[in-house]
Design a protein around this motif. Structure first.
Motif, PDB file in Angstrom:
ATOM      1  N   ALA A 144       4.616   5.195  -5.452  1.00 46.75           N
ATOM      2  CA  ALA A 144       5.032   4.911  -6.834  1.00 46.75           C
ATOM      3  C   ALA A 144       3.913   5.143  -7.836  1.00 46.75           C
ATOM      4  O   ALA A 144       4.141   5.740  -8.897  1.00 46.75           O
ATOM      5  CB  ALA A 144       5.538   3.473  -6.945  1.00 46.75           C
ATOM      6  N   ASN A 145       2.717   4.669  -7.525  1.00 42.46           N
ATOM      7  CA  ASN A 145       1.629   4.709  -8.500  1.00 42.46           C
ATOM      8  C   ASN A 145       0.796   5.987  -8.442  1.00 42.46           C
ATOM      9  O   ASN A 145       0.457   6.542  -9.488  1.00 42.46           O
ATOM     10  CB  ASN A 145       0.704   3.503  -8.312  1.00 42.46           C
ATOM     11  CG  ASN A 145       1.416   2.203  -8.586  1.00 42.46           C
ATOM     12  OD1 ASN A 145       2.302   2.127  -9.415  1.00 42.46           O
ATOM     13  ND2 ASN A 145       1.031   1.169  -7.864  1.00 42.46           N
ATOM     14  N   LEU A 146       0.456   6.430  -7.247  1.00 48.39           N
ATOM     15  CA  LEU A 146      -0.432   7.584  -7.137  1.00 48.39           C
ATOM     16  C   LEU A 146       0.318   8.911  -7.139  1.00 48.39           C
ATOM     17  O   LEU A 146      -0.121   9.865  -7.786  1.00 48.39           O
ATOM     18  CB  LEU A 146      -1.315   7.461  -5.888  1.00 48.39           C
ATOM     19  CG  LEU A 146      -2.192   6.207  -5.826  1.00 48.39           C
ATOM     20  CD1 LEU A 146      -3.039   6.208  -4.569  1.00 48.39           C
ATOM     21  CD2 LEU A 146      -3.054   6.065  -7.075  1.00 48.39           C
ATOM     22  N   PHE A 171       0.832  -1.204   0.000  1.00 52.52           N
ATOM     23  CA  PHE A 171       0.000   0.000   0.000  1.00 52.52           C
ATOM     24  C   PHE A 171       0.873   1.263   0.000  1.00 52.52           C
ATOM     25  O   PHE A 171       0.657   2.171  -0.804  1.00 52.52           O
ATOM     26  CB  PHE A 171      -0.955   0.015   1.199  1.00 52.52           C
ATOM     27  CG  PHE A 171      -1.857   1.204   1.210  1.00 52.52           C
ATOM     28  CD1 PHE A 171      -2.950   1.263   0.356  1.00 52.52           C
ATOM     29  CD2 PHE A 171      -1.613   2.285   2.043  1.00 52.52           C
ATOM     30  CE1 PHE A 171      -3.790   2.376   0.336  1.00 52.52           C
ATOM     31  CE2 PHE A 171      -2.434   3.389   2.043  1.00 52.52           C
ATOM     32  CZ  PHE A 171      -3.528   3.434   1.186  1.00 52.52           C
ATOM     33  N   VAL A 172       1.849   1.308   0.883  1.00 50.78           N
ATOM     34  CA  VAL A 172       2.721   2.495   0.983  1.00 50.78           C
ATOM     35  C   VAL A 172       3.493   2.704  -0.315  1.00 50.78           C
ATOM     36  O   VAL A 172       3.511   3.813  -0.870  1.00 50.78           O
ATOM     37  CB  VAL A 172       3.678   2.371   2.185  1.00 50.78           C
ATOM     38  CG1 VAL A 172       4.733   3.468   2.169  1.00 50.78           C
ATOM     39  CG2 VAL A 172       2.897   2.399   3.492  1.00 50.78           C
ATOM     40  N   TRP A 217       1.416  -1.134 -10.774  1.00 57.10           N
ATOM     41  CA  TRP A 217       0.267  -2.042 -10.728  1.00 57.10           C
ATOM     42  C   TRP A 217      -0.990  -1.242 -10.449  1.00 57.10           C
ATOM     43  O   TRP A 217      -0.930  -0.089 -10.033  1.00 57.10           O
ATOM     44  CB  TRP A 217       0.438  -3.159  -9.687  1.00 57.10           C
ATOM     45  CG  TRP A 217       0.368  -2.697  -8.269  1.00 57.10           C
ATOM     46  CD1 TRP A 217      -0.759  -2.545  -7.506  1.00 57.10           C
ATOM     47  CD2 TRP A 217       1.450  -2.321  -7.429  1.00 57.10           C
ATOM     48  NE1 TRP A 217      -0.442  -2.100  -6.250  1.00 57.10           N
ATOM     49  CE2 TRP A 217       0.931  -1.951  -6.179  1.00 57.10           C
ATOM     50  CE3 TRP A 217       2.832  -2.255  -7.601  1.00 57.10           C
ATOM     51  CZ2 TRP A 217       1.725  -1.532  -5.118  1.00 57.10           C
ATOM     52  CZ3 TRP A 217       3.617  -1.827  -6.542  1.00 57.10           C
ATOM     53  CH2 TRP A 217       3.053  -1.474  -5.319  1.00 57.10           C
ATOM     54  N   ASP A 218      -2.126  -1.886 -10.684  1.00 53.22           N
ATOM     55  CA  ASP A 218      -3.423  -1.245 -10.460  1.00 53.22           C
ATOM     56  C   ASP A 218      -4.462  -2.314 -10.156  1.00 53.22           C
ATOM     57  O   ASP A 218      -4.775  -3.138 -11.007  1.00 53.22           O
ATOM     58  CB  ASP A 218      -3.835  -0.443 -11.699  1.00 53.22           C
ATOM     59  CG  ASP A 218      -5.143   0.305 -11.510  1.00 53.22           C
ATOM     60  OD1 ASP A 218      -5.706   0.273 -10.388  1.00 53.22           O
ATOM     61  OD2 ASP A 218      -5.587   0.924 -12.477  1.00 53.22           O
ATOM     62  N   TYR A 219      -4.944  -2.323  -8.932  1.00 50.25           N
ATOM     63  CA  TYR A 219      -5.957  -3.288  -8.516  1.00 50.25           C
ATOM     64  C   TYR A 219      -7.357  -2.667  -8.522  1.00 50.25           C
ATOM     65  O   TYR A 219      -8.264  -3.193  -7.890  1.00 50.25           O
ATOM     66  CB  TYR A 219      -5.669  -3.808  -7.105  1.00 50.25           C
ATOM     67  CG  TYR A 219      -4.383  -4.578  -6.934  1.00 50.25           C
ATOM     68  CD1 TYR A 219      -3.851  -5.362  -7.947  1.00 50.25           C
ATOM     69  CD2 TYR A 219      -3.697  -4.545  -5.720  1.00 50.25           C
ATOM     70  CE1 TYR A 219      -2.680  -6.070  -7.770  1.00 50.25           C
ATOM     71  CE2 TYR A 219      -2.527  -5.256  -5.527  1.00 50.25           C
ATOM     72  CZ  TYR A 219      -2.017  -6.017  -6.549  1.00 50.25           C
ATOM     73  OH  TYR A 219      -0.861  -6.720  -6.367  1.00 50.25           O
ATOM     74  N   GLY A 222     -13.009  -5.042  -3.346  1.00 52.13           N
ATOM     75  CA  GLY A 222     -12.466  -4.722  -2.035  1.00 52.13           C
ATOM     76  C   GLY A 222     -11.156  -3.964  -2.060  1.00 52.13           C
ATOM     77  O   GLY A 222     -10.501  -3.838  -1.028  1.00 52.13           O
ATOM     78  N   ASN A 223     -10.753  -3.435  -3.219  1.00 53.91           N
ATOM     79  CA  ASN A 223      -9.467  -2.745  -3.303  1.00 53.91           C
ATOM     80  C   ASN A 223      -9.501  -1.430  -2.529  1.00 53.91           C
ATOM     81  O   ASN A 223     -10.556  -0.840  -2.323  1.00 53.91           O
ATOM     82  CB  ASN A 223      -9.073  -2.519  -4.762  1.00 53.91           C
ATOM     83  CG  ASN A 223      -9.792  -1.366  -5.395  1.00 53.91           C
ATOM     84  OD1 ASN A 223      -9.414  -0.211  -5.218  1.00 53.91           O
ATOM     85  ND2 ASN A 223     -10.876  -1.672  -6.124  1.00 53.91           N
ATOM     86  N   ILE A 224      -8.329  -0.990  -2.112  1.00 54.23           N
ATOM     87  CA  ILE A 224      -8.182   0.308  -1.450  1.00 54.23           C
ATOM     88  C   ILE A 224      -7.288   1.161  -2.333  1.00 54.23           C
ATOM     89  O   ILE A 224      -6.111   0.854  -2.526  1.00 54.23           O
ATOM     90  CB  ILE A 224      -7.572   0.169  -0.044  1.00 54.23           C
ATOM     91  CG1 ILE A 224      -8.454  -0.729   0.834  1.00 54.23           C
ATOM     92  CG2 ILE A 224      -7.390   1.543   0.598  1.00 54.23           C
ATOM     93  CD1 ILE A 224      -7.865  -1.061   2.182  1.00 54.23           C
ATOM     94  N   LEU A 225      -7.878   2.177  -2.914  1.00 47.67           N
ATOM     95  CA  LEU A 225      -7.188   3.111  -3.822  1.00 47.67           C
ATOM     96  C   LEU A 225      -6.501   2.400  -4.991  1.00 47.67           C
ATOM     97  O   LEU A 225      -5.575   2.931  -5.588  1.00 47.67           O
ATOM     98  CB  LEU A 225      -6.176   3.974  -3.069  1.00 47.67           C
ATOM     99  CG  LEU A 225      -6.714   4.870  -1.958  1.00 47.67           C
ATOM    100  CD1 LEU A 225      -5.571   5.597  -1.247  1.00 47.67           C
ATOM    101  CD2 LEU A 225      -7.710   5.882  -2.510  1.00 47.67           C
TER     102      LEU A 225
END
Length: 141
Positions: A82-84, A76-77, A91-93, A98-101
């Protein structure tokens, strides 16, 4: 060689093993990896190693659950950074339930639990091997 030097060697080996293993897992399942996963894999496996040595009298399931929490938190961190923030799109879930962000999801957290159970055994094996080679329990030359 001093105990301090032996510990530095031990921790460096553990970090490198975690880095390489994580990247190999990604290449096997995703067909590619990212340099951030090399750093993340090394850091996470190092944490799992320390946790497993500290909790060696606890059940494997408890250590697997703690490992799952450590990996999911790290994912998550790193994902947020890295992603946001940096938009690296590693990656992108977002499409997963049930994904978080879009950075973590229950399905992969369960995978991390299973991986953590394997890691418990691997950490024990590596400690035995490193202890034989580096004499980690001896405080003298």
């Amino acid at each position: 060689m001093s105990l301090y030097k032996r510990r530095i060697i031990e921790y460096t080996i553990i970090f490198c093993i975690g880095s390489i293993m994580y990247c190999l897992i990604e290449i096997i399942f995703r067909r590619h990896t990212h340099w951030t996963m090399f750093l993340t894999g090394g850091a996470v496996f190092s944490m799992l190693y320390f946790i497993n040595l500290s909790l060696r009298t606890r059940s494997f399931v408890l250590r697997g659950l703690i490992g799952c929490l450590v990996i999911t938190t790290a994912e998550f961190v790193v994902g947020v950074v890295a992603n946001l923030i940096f938009k690296l799109n590693v990656w992108d879930y977002s499409s997963m339930p049930g994904n978080i962000l879009g950075q973590v999801c229950p399905r992969f957290s369960f995978c991390w639990f299973l991986l953590s159970i394997f890691a418990v055994y691997l950490c024990i094996f590596l400690y035995w091997q490193l202890n034989k080679k580096l004499k980690l329990n001896q405080d003298f030359e």
